[in-house]
Design a protein around this motif. Sequence first.
Motif, PDB file in Angstrom:
ATOM      1  N   LEU A 121      38.172  49.053  35.347  1.00 33.42           N
ATOM      2  CA  LEU A 121      39.055  48.453  34.344  1.00 33.42           C
ATOM      3  C   LEU A 121      39.837  47.270  34.920  1.00 33.42           C
ATOM      4  O   LEU A 121      39.949  46.214  34.278  1.00 33.42           O
ATOM      5  CB  LEU A 121      40.030  49.510  33.824  1.00 33.42           C
ATOM      6  CG  LEU A 121      39.436  50.714  33.087  1.00 33.42           C
ATOM      7  CD1 LEU A 121      40.517  51.745  32.801  1.00 33.42           C
ATOM      8  CD2 LEU A 121      38.758  50.288  31.797  1.00 33.42           C
ATOM      9  N   GLU A 122      40.361  47.432  36.115  1.00 38.84           N
ATOM     10  CA  GLU A 122      41.169  46.368  36.702  1.00 38.84           C
ATOM     11  C   GLU A 122      40.308  45.219  37.223  1.00 38.84           C
ATOM     12  O   GLU A 122      40.783  44.085  37.317  1.00 38.84           O
ATOM     13  CB  GLU A 122      42.093  46.959  37.768  1.00 38.84           C
ATOM     14  CG  GLU A 122      43.132  47.890  37.137  1.00 38.84           C
ATOM     15  CD  GLU A 122      44.070  48.574  38.114  1.00 38.84           C
ATOM     16  OE1 GLU A 122      44.293  48.032  39.219  1.00 38.84           O
ATOM     17  OE2 GLU A 122      44.590  49.656  37.772  1.00 38.84           O
ATOM     18  N   SER A 123      39.046  45.497  37.517  1.00 38.59           N
ATOM     19  CA  SER A 123      38.113  44.410  37.831  1.00 38.59           C
ATOM     20  C   SER A 123      37.832  43.582  36.578  1.00 38.59           C
ATOM     21  O   SER A 123      37.718  42.354  36.646  1.00 38.59           O
ATOM     22  CB  SER A 123      36.798  44.969  38.390  1.00 38.59           C
ATOM     23  OG  SER A 123      37.003  45.584  39.631  1.00 38.59           O
ATOM     24  N   TYR A 124      37.721  44.263  35.436  1.00 35.63           N
ATOM     25  CA  TYR A 124      37.533  43.544  34.165  1.00 35.63           C
ATOM     26  C   TYR A 124      38.730  42.633  33.901  1.00 35.63           C
ATOM     27  O   TYR A 124      38.563  41.456  33.524  1.00 35.63           O
ATOM     28  CB  TYR A 124      37.367  44.535  33.020  1.00 35.63           C
ATOM     29  CG  TYR A 124      37.218  43.871  31.672  1.00 35.63           C
ATOM     30  CD1 TYR A 124      35.966  43.498  31.184  1.00 35.63           C
ATOM     31  CD2 TYR A 124      38.336  43.602  30.877  1.00 35.63           C
ATOM     32  CE1 TYR A 124      35.833  42.872  29.953  1.00 35.63           C
ATOM     33  CE2 TYR A 124      38.221  42.975  29.650  1.00 35.63           C
ATOM     34  CZ  TYR A 124      36.959  42.617  29.189  1.00 35.63           C
ATOM     35  OH  TYR A 124      36.837  41.979  27.966  1.00 35.63           O
ATOM     36  N   ILE A 125      39.943  43.159  34.102  1.00 34.05           N
ATOM     37  CA  ILE A 125      41.140  42.339  33.910  1.00 34.05           C
ATOM     38  C   ILE A 125      41.124  41.157  34.875  1.00 34.05           C
ATOM     39  O   ILE A 125      41.476  40.025  34.505  1.00 34.05           O
ATOM     40  CB  ILE A 125      42.405  43.197  34.091  1.00 34.05           C
ATOM     41  CG1 ILE A 125      42.473  44.280  33.003  1.00 34.05           C
ATOM     42  CG2 ILE A 125      43.665  42.340  34.065  1.00 34.05           C
ATOM     43  CD1 ILE A 125      43.555  45.320  33.216  1.00 34.05           C
ATOM     44  N   SER A 126      40.697  41.393  36.115  1.00 27.58           N
ATOM     45  CA  SER A 126      40.584  40.308  37.101  1.00 27.58           C
ATOM     46  C   SER A 126      39.619  39.236  36.608  1.00 27.58           C
ATOM     47  O   SER A 126      39.879  38.033  36.756  1.00 27.58           O
ATOM     48  CB  SER A 126      40.100  40.865  38.444  1.00 27.58           C
ATOM     49  OG  SER A 126      40.969  41.857  38.942  1.00 27.58           O
ATOM     50  N   LYS A 127      38.505  39.663  36.036  1.00 30.87           N
ATOM     51  CA  LYS A 127      37.522  38.712  35.495  1.00 30.87           C
ATOM     52  C   LYS A 127      38.118  37.899  34.358  1.00 30.87           C
ATOM     53  O   LYS A 127      37.974  36.667  34.303  1.00 30.87           O
ATOM     54  CB  LYS A 127      36.282  39.453  35.015  1.00 30.87           C
ATOM     55  CG  LYS A 127      35.262  38.569  34.275  1.00 30.87           C
ATOM     56  CD  LYS A 127      34.065  39.350  33.786  1.00 30.87           C
ATOM     57  CE  LYS A 127      34.379  40.197  32.561  1.00 30.87           C
ATOM     58  NZ  LYS A 127      34.451  39.391  31.317  1.00 30.87           N
ATOM     59  N   SER A 158      34.437  36.295  39.394  1.00 29.69           N
ATOM     60  CA  SER A 158      33.387  35.807  38.495  1.00 29.69           C
ATOM     61  C   SER A 158      32.814  36.961  37.675  1.00 29.69           C
ATOM     62  O   SER A 158      32.979  38.135  38.014  1.00 29.69           O
ATOM     63  CB  SER A 158      32.266  35.150  39.300  1.00 29.69           C
ATOM     64  OG  SER A 158      31.589  36.130  40.081  1.00 29.69           O
ATOM     65  N   SER A 159      32.107  36.601  36.628  1.00 27.11           N
ATOM     66  CA  SER A 159      31.420  37.606  35.813  1.00 27.11           C
ATOM     67  C   SER A 159      30.395  38.356  36.658  1.00 27.11           C
ATOM     68  O   SER A 159      30.221  39.564  36.508  1.00 27.11           O
ATOM     69  CB  SER A 159      30.738  36.942  34.620  1.00 27.11           C
ATOM     70  OG  SER A 159      30.060  37.887  33.835  1.00 27.11           O
ATOM     71  N   TYR A 172      32.180  40.937  38.782  1.00 28.47           N
ATOM     72  CA  TYR A 172      32.608  42.071  37.959  1.00 28.47           C
ATOM     73  C   TYR A 172      31.441  43.008  37.660  1.00 28.47           C
ATOM     74  O   TYR A 172      31.553  44.227  37.816  1.00 28.47           O
ATOM     75  CB  TYR A 172      33.227  41.590  36.643  1.00 28.47           C
ATOM     76  CG  TYR A 172      33.377  42.726  35.645  1.00 28.47           C
ATOM     77  CD1 TYR A 172      34.215  43.808  35.919  1.00 28.47           C
ATOM     78  CD2 TYR A 172      32.650  42.733  34.452  1.00 28.47           C
ATOM     79  CE1 TYR A 172      34.329  44.861  35.015  1.00 28.47           C
ATOM     80  CE2 TYR A 172      32.763  43.785  33.558  1.00 28.47           C
ATOM     81  CZ  TYR A 172      33.604  44.850  33.845  1.00 28.47           C
ATOM     82  OH  TYR A 172      33.700  45.896  32.969  1.00 28.47           O
ATOM     83  N   HIS A 173      30.319  42.460  37.262  1.00 25.97           N
ATOM     84  CA  HIS A 173      29.183  43.307  36.915  1.00 25.97           C
ATOM     85  C   HIS A 173      28.618  44.026  38.143  1.00 25.97           C
ATOM     86  O   HIS A 173      28.110  45.142  38.041  1.00 25.97           O
ATOM     87  CB  HIS A 173      28.111  42.482  36.199  1.00 25.97           C
ATOM     88  CG  HIS A 173      28.480  42.161  34.789  1.00 25.97           C
ATOM     89  ND1 HIS A 173      28.908  40.912  34.395  1.00 25.97           N
ATOM     90  CD2 HIS A 173      28.533  42.950  33.673  1.00 25.97           C
ATOM     91  CE1 HIS A 173      29.186  40.937  33.106  1.00 25.97           C
ATOM     92  NE2 HIS A 173      28.971  42.149  32.640  1.00 25.97           N
ATOM     93  N   GLU A 174      28.717  43.395  39.302  1.00 24.93           N
ATOM     94  CA  GLU A 174      28.307  44.072  40.540  1.00 24.93           C
ATOM     95  C   GLU A 174      29.197  45.287  40.791  1.00 24.93           C
ATOM     96  O   GLU A 174      28.707  46.383  41.085  1.00 24.93           O
ATOM     97  CB  GLU A 174      28.404  43.109  41.720  1.00 24.93           C
ATOM     98  CG  GLU A 174      28.085  43.745  43.072  1.00 24.93           C
ATOM     99  CD  GLU A 174      28.297  42.792  44.245  1.00 24.93           C
ATOM    100  OE1 GLU A 174      28.830  43.240  45.271  1.00 24.93           O
ATOM    101  OE2 GLU A 174      27.939  41.601  44.112  1.00 24.93           O
ATOM    102  N   ILE A 175      30.514  45.095  40.662  1.00 28.36           N
ATOM    103  CA  ILE A 175      31.459  46.194  40.882  1.00 28.36           C
ATOM    104  C   ILE A 175      31.214  47.311  39.871  1.00 28.36           C
ATOM    105  O   ILE A 175      31.140  48.497  40.225  1.00 28.36           O
ATOM    106  CB  ILE A 175      32.903  45.675  40.776  1.00 28.36           C
ATOM    107  CG1 ILE A 175      33.205  44.697  41.919  1.00 28.36           C
ATOM    108  CG2 ILE A 175      33.907  46.843  40.798  1.00 28.36           C
ATOM    109  CD1 ILE A 175      34.450  43.863  41.714  1.00 28.36           C
ATOM    110  N   LYS A 176      31.063  46.944  38.620  1.00 28.27           N
ATOM    111  CA  LYS A 176      30.860  47.936  37.564  1.00 28.27           C
ATOM    112  C   LYS A 176      29.567  48.713  37.798  1.00 28.27           C
ATOM    113  O   LYS A 176      29.525  49.941  37.646  1.00 28.27           O
ATOM    114  CB  LYS A 176      30.838  47.261  36.194  1.00 28.27           C
ATOM    115  CG  LYS A 176      30.728  48.241  35.031  1.00 28.27           C
ATOM    116  CD  LYS A 176      30.738  47.526  33.689  1.00 28.27           C
ATOM    117  CE  LYS A 176      30.643  48.526  32.534  1.00 28.27           C
ATOM    118  NZ  LYS A 176      30.578  47.856  31.223  1.00 28.27           N
TER     119      LYS A 176
END
Length: 355
Positions: free
Chosen positions: A269-275, A281-282, A285-289
């Motif tokens: 969730l907080e990576s999404y907010i960071s994005k 970068s997008s 974020y998708h790598e982390i998710k």
Amino acid sequence: MQTIQANNYQVFFNENGYTYLNAILDVKSYSKIFIIADENTSNYCLPRLLSLLATEIEIEIIELEAGEEHKNIETCLQVWHSLTELGGDRKSIVLNLGGGVITDIGGFIACTFKRGIDFINIPTTLLAMVDASIGGKNGVDLGNLKNQIGIIREPKAVIIDTQFLETLPGEQMRSGFAEMLKHGLIFDKNYWNKLKNISNLNTDDLDTLIYQSIEIKNNIVSQDLTENGIRKALNFGHTLGHAIESYFLENDEKKSLLHGEAIAVGMILESYISKEKALISSEEYHEIKYVLSDIYDAVSFNEKDIENCINLLIYDKKNEFGNVQFALLDKIGNCKINESSTNELIYSAFSDYKS
């Protein structure tokens, strides 16, 4: 492995830890040794510890019920009474043998009994080894609110004995692994890259990776013991993660989440907010998710769950003047502290998580 020097204590590994422990028990001439454990560590870990202690000092075992729901002031009261009845004094020492609950509450009990007695953390879970036992944070929950009551005071030492990990179920190992992943995300991209390929890791790698994780946390804490600056980076994933953990803990209709399970959701969730704030970068974020979703089971949220989790954010310890503050990623391997987010953006993060 070499000993790690922290601010006012050292982190010892495996047999070096017991060499140190027996030496300090001899040199300091403690009046009594109190070992605080829970019902699990009493069965699976205490026999090993007792077999390696070489001391004539009287030892008393205080066993607590296992689980986050017992990390409260009521448990502290019981233990303070036990310490008093068993003859504890200012020359006693507490050995905290257990996971994060035991090291948190045991440290708090030692810091407050007789205005403070010595304690040593002997973590038995991966989570406690790489996170809870390191850095001097001791405390208890206030109702369902995580770590609201506590003190920052460092132990005499931390002893990491990775043989204890052989007693852990897989879900507890994954819970601790979340904090290791966090260390890579906020501090060291190369470390993150090692960890994200979990299928390529073996047991021989684990000691080295644990060592690196402790080094990262100690590096950060040593710069900012009282969490006025960079130490807040360690809260990445925890602002929302703690709210989720608290909500699931208090809700009888929900299965409680392990700490790392909740933090994994919080990091997504907080990576999404960071994005969305253009900090990562997008692609990042998708790598982390993808990595976190591959390791941890998805958690189901309905609209009421999300609303209740957001309402709990007001109790987060990092808040100042009523404002919720986040530690967000600034590219993988870096972190920005004291960041804000709108509720609309948080709702969007939950929506993306569920997709």
